[in-house]
Design an enzyme around this catalytic site. Structure first.
Site, mmCIF file in Angstrom:
data_model
loop_
_atom_site.group_PDB
_atom_site.id
_atom_site.type_symbol
_atom_site.label_atom_id
_atom_site.label_comp_id
_atom_site.label_asym_id
_atom_site.label_seq_id
_atom_site.Cartn_x
_atom_site.Cartn_y
_atom_site.Cartn_z
ATOM 1 N N ASN A 107 -11.260 -7.179 2.447
ATOM 2 C CA ASN A 107 -12.669 -7.373 2.303
ATOM 3 C C ASN A 107 -13.212 -7.820 0.920
ATOM 4 O O ASN A 107 -12.822 -7.354 0.004
ATOM 5 C CB ASN A 107 -13.741 -6.123 2.656
ATOM 6 C CG ASN A 107 -13.146 -5.708 4.302
ATOM 7 O OD1 ASN A 107 -13.459 -6.742 5.231
ATOM 8 N ND2 ASN A 107 -13.029 -4.547 4.580
ATOM 9 N N HIS A 158 -6.022 -3.680 3.033
ATOM 10 C CA HIS A 158 -5.632 -2.657 4.015
ATOM 11 C C HIS A 158 -4.420 -3.060 4.964
ATOM 12 O O HIS A 158 -4.144 -4.189 5.387
ATOM 13 C CB HIS A 158 -6.794 -2.546 4.996
ATOM 14 C CG HIS A 158 -8.159 -2.446 4.390
ATOM 15 N ND1 HIS A 158 -8.698 -0.986 4.437
ATOM 16 C CD2 HIS A 158 -9.029 -2.979 3.704
ATOM 17 C CE1 HIS A 158 -9.946 -1.123 3.810
ATOM 18 N NE2 HIS A 158 -10.158 -2.165 3.394
ATOM 19 N N GLU A 187 -16.563 -2.335 -0.007
ATOM 20 C CA GLU A 187 -17.260 -0.930 -0.412
ATOM 21 C C GLU A 187 -16.689 -0.768 -1.987
ATOM 22 O O GLU A 187 -17.329 -0.521 -2.852
ATOM 23 C CB GLU A 187 -16.665 0.213 0.176
ATOM 24 C CG GLU A 187 -17.486 0.496 1.561
ATOM 25 C CD GLU A 187 -16.984 1.578 2.365
ATOM 26 O OE1 GLU A 187 -16.300 2.611 1.711
ATOM 27 O OE2 GLU A 187 -17.168 1.327 3.742
ATOM 28 N N VAL A 188 -15.431 -0.975 -2.145
ATOM 29 C CA VAL A 188 -14.568 -0.611 -3.641
ATOM 30 C C VAL A 188 -14.487 -2.172 -4.182
ATOM 31 O O VAL A 188 -13.864 -2.819 -3.781
ATOM 32 C CB VAL A 188 -13.569 0.258 -3.358
ATOM 33 C CG1 VAL A 188 -13.001 0.503 -4.707
ATOM 34 C CG2 VAL A 188 -13.909 1.450 -2.563
ATOM 35 N N ASP A 224 -5.550 5.694 2.904
ATOM 36 C CA ASP A 224 -7.014 5.460 2.908
ATOM 37 C C ASP A 224 -7.270 6.965 3.124
ATOM 38 O O ASP A 224 -6.724 7.527 4.116
ATOM 39 C CB ASP A 224 -7.438 4.456 4.116
ATOM 40 C CG ASP A 224 -8.818 4.223 3.696
ATOM 41 O OD1 ASP A 224 -8.984 3.164 3.363
ATOM 42 O OD2 ASP A 224 -9.646 4.914 4.067
ATOM 43 N N ILE A 225 -8.365 7.418 2.510
ATOM 44 C CA ILE A 225 -8.788 8.643 2.774
ATOM 45 C C ILE A 225 -9.623 8.928 4.078
ATOM 46 O O ILE A 225 -10.052 10.014 4.374
ATOM 47 C CB ILE A 225 -9.839 8.837 1.440
ATOM 48 C CG1 ILE A 225 -9.802 10.603 1.142
ATOM 49 C CG2 ILE A 225 -11.426 8.457 1.641
ATOM 50 C CD1 ILE A 225 -10.576 11.010 0.044
ATOM 51 N N HIS A 275 -8.172 -4.519 -2.758
ATOM 52 C CA HIS A 275 -7.334 -3.751 -1.876
ATOM 53 C C HIS A 275 -6.855 -4.334 -0.659
ATOM 54 O O HIS A 275 -8.042 -5.144 0.028
ATOM 55 C CB HIS A 275 -7.823 -2.425 -1.767
ATOM 56 C CG HIS A 275 -9.192 -2.532 -1.042
ATOM 57 N ND1 HIS A 275 -10.164 -2.666 -1.951
ATOM 58 C CD2 HIS A 275 -9.823 -2.106 -0.057
ATOM 59 C CE1 HIS A 275 -11.385 -2.701 -1.456
ATOM 60 N NE2 HIS A 275 -11.328 -2.248 -0.042
HETATM 61 P P1 AMP Z 1 -13.807 -1.748 1.673
HETATM 62 O O1 AMP Z 1 -14.529 -1.325 2.680
HETATM 63 O O2 AMP Z 1 -12.765 -2.872 2.291
HETATM 64 O O3 AMP Z 1 -13.945 -1.799 0.343
HETATM 65 O O4 AMP Z 1 -12.678 -0.499 1.862
HETATM 66 C C1 AMP Z 1 -12.776 0.694 0.929
HETATM 67 C C2 AMP Z 1 -11.727 1.558 1.493
HETATM 68 O O5 AMP Z 1 -11.280 2.676 0.509
HETATM 69 C C3 AMP Z 1 -12.415 2.432 2.690
HETATM 70 O O6 AMP Z 1 -11.589 2.388 4.074
HETATM 71 C C4 AMP Z 1 -12.360 3.731 2.227
HETATM 72 O O7 AMP Z 1 -12.063 4.754 3.368
HETATM 73 C C5 AMP Z 1 -11.364 3.902 1.015
HETATM 74 N N1 AMP Z 1 -11.331 4.778 0.073
HETATM 75 C C6 AMP Z 1 -12.545 5.244 -0.715
HETATM 76 N N2 AMP Z 1 -12.274 6.168 -1.317
HETATM 77 C C7 AMP Z 1 -10.977 6.564 -1.185
HETATM 78 C C8 AMP Z 1 -10.206 7.449 -1.973
HETATM 79 N N3 AMP Z 1 -10.532 8.236 -2.871
HETATM 80 N N4 AMP Z 1 -8.738 7.285 -1.697
HETATM 81 C C9 AMP Z 1 -8.428 6.507 -0.816
HETATM 82 N N5 AMP Z 1 -9.221 5.659 0.029
HETATM 83 C C10 AMP Z 1 -10.510 5.688 -0.462
#
Ligand code: AMP
Length: 121
Positions: A91, A106, A99-100, A33-34, A104
């Site tokens: 999530n 975690h 967010e994405v 994770d970034i 995914h």
């Molecule tokens: P969520 O809130 O479960 O959708 O988590 C999205 C996660 O993606 C967050 O923990 C971010 O820090 C992570 N994230 C966003 N962009 C990147 C990226 N380019 N590389 C790695 N992790 C990322």
């Protein structure tokens, strides 16, 4: 929610943006994770276009589903958190603050992780 092929994880899968890769299989990819929230914070994603766990479980093949769960276990072993313990979390949607919009999982570890959730007041 419809799958958006321009989400950041789709770009990582296409090699358009970099990621610190931890593990890769035929159907899954794991990378750091970034913005890590723990010493170990890795994301494990299917390579297919799935928004969330219920989308994935409804549409993915048995091979893809098995592969993702095997990848999560392999990541925990590779990053050395099996003995100390780890937490997995996925999530989905607004209430979970996803967010994405690409499924995914975690994987958190490397320190005591505290309570699972805070109680709503
Ligand atoms: P969520 O809130 O479960 O959708 O988590 C999205 C996660 O993606 C967050 O923990 C971010 O820090 C992570 N994230 C966003 N962009 C990147 C990226 N380019 N590389 C790695 N992790 C990322």
């Amino acid at each position: 929610m419809a799958y958006d092929p321009n989400n950041i994880f789709a770009k990582i899968l296409r090699g358009e943006i970099p990621a610190k890769r931890v593990h890769e299989t035929e159907h899954s990819l794991a990378f750091h994770d970034i913005r890590p929230l723990a010493p170990v914070h890795v994301l494990v994603i299917p390579k297919g276009a799935y928004v969330s766990m219920e989308d994935f479980s409804a549409k993915a093949s048995a091979a893809e589903i098995a592969d993702l769960f095997q990848a999560v276990g392999e990541v925990a072993r590779k990053l050395g958190v099996v003995e100390s313990g780890y937490r997995i979390l996925a999530n989905a949607g607004a209430d979970a603050r996803q967010e994405v919009p690409h499924l995914h999982i975690h994987v958190f570890g490397g320190r005591p992780l505290g309570p699972m959730l805070q109680r709503a007041e």
